[in-house]
Design an enzyme around this catalytic site. Sequence first.
Site, PDB file in Angstrom:
ATOM      1  CB  THR A 167      58.600  71.693  44.405  1.00  0.00           C
ATOM      2  OG1 THR A 167      58.386  72.400  45.623  1.00  0.00           O
ATOM      3  CG2 THR A 167      60.048  71.251  44.320  1.00  0.00           C
ATOM      4  NE  ARG A 195      58.780  74.589  54.995  1.00  0.00           N
ATOM      5  CZ  ARG A 195      58.641  74.020  53.803  1.00  0.00           C
ATOM      6  NH1 ARG A 195      59.197  74.575  52.731  1.00  0.00           N
ATOM      7  NH2 ARG A 195      57.970  72.908  53.665  1.00  0.00           N
TER       8      ARG A 195
HETATM    9  N1  GLY Z   1      58.340  70.524  48.640  1.00  0.00           N
HETATM   10  C1  GLY Z   1      58.693  71.852  48.785  1.00  0.00           C
HETATM   11  C2  GLY Z   1      58.664  72.344  50.159  1.00  0.00           C
HETATM   12  O1  GLY Z   1      57.906  71.845  50.984  1.00  0.00           O
HETATM   13  O2  GLY Z   1      59.401  73.264  50.453  1.00  0.00           O
END
Ligand code: GLY
Length: 298
Positions: A167, A195
């Site tokens: 990320t 999700r």
């Molecule tokens: N930190 C990114 C995610 O778990 O979607």
Amino acid sequence: MPDDVICAHENGVRNALDAGWKILERGGTALDAIEAAVMVMEEDDTFDAGRGSFLTSDGTVEMDALIMDGATLRAGGVGGVQHVRSAIKLSRLVLEKSPHVYFVGEGAERFAEEHGMQLIDNKELVIDREVNRLRELKAKLAAGGKDTTFSGGQDDIHPAEMSSHDTVGALALDVHGNIAGATSTGGTLNKDPGRVGDSSLIGCGCYADNASAAASCTGWGEPIMKLVLAKSAADEVARGKDPQSAARAAIASLKTRLNGHGGIILLDAQGRYGIAHNTPRMAWGVRSAEGAQVGIKR
Ligand code: GLY
């Protein structure tokens, strides 16, 4: 982060710093700087954001992003978007043009189109490396079943969760004394469609308030969400902790409370910053009037 991608990560971070700094040095806003920096990393397929993101179990890219202005607490977030080139650009549009703070899926994309963003085919975001990565993981899971840890429960660590974090995030302080934060992600490898992780949720994977700090997180989203990690760390700065200690404490609590793993960057309105992670590596960079610093371990 395997050895063979260290250089690409360092270059990507350097390019993002350059894009953000160009805006800050001519007196631009922290918001503009972080949007530009994150867009550079979304376009760079090294990272798990924009093109080159990890794929869902369906083989598609679903992106989440948040941008937040520390001066006003205005924020814009999107979750599960599949047909825009830049999730952070769409988040900025939400921040600027909508009375709402958060859009998901189809509604987010309709908002994008209504505000002049071109919608694209999801395939434009999918690259061969990620198709192969997903195929290999699925084959491994099919062959070994649980692959030692996976049982599908919230407290079990999926093997993909251990290896799939990239990320991107950026924080900035501008000449007006304002801070801002942005986070963008394709989420975790082989995630179920729909999700949403921590990155786009206010206070979880991203936060900004001039009165405390700006924060951006990377890592396994579910534990980060449960601890509202970005806001918790910023609150510690407001209580008097320096940002480096607050960053270290946040990552320590991620590990001790929920056996989570990831990283955080923090910046306050005095320009003090903190960087911490409990993964072996995390690409980071800092740019100020004194120059640039880029690293992989901290
Ligand atoms: N930190 C990114 C995610 O778990 O979607």
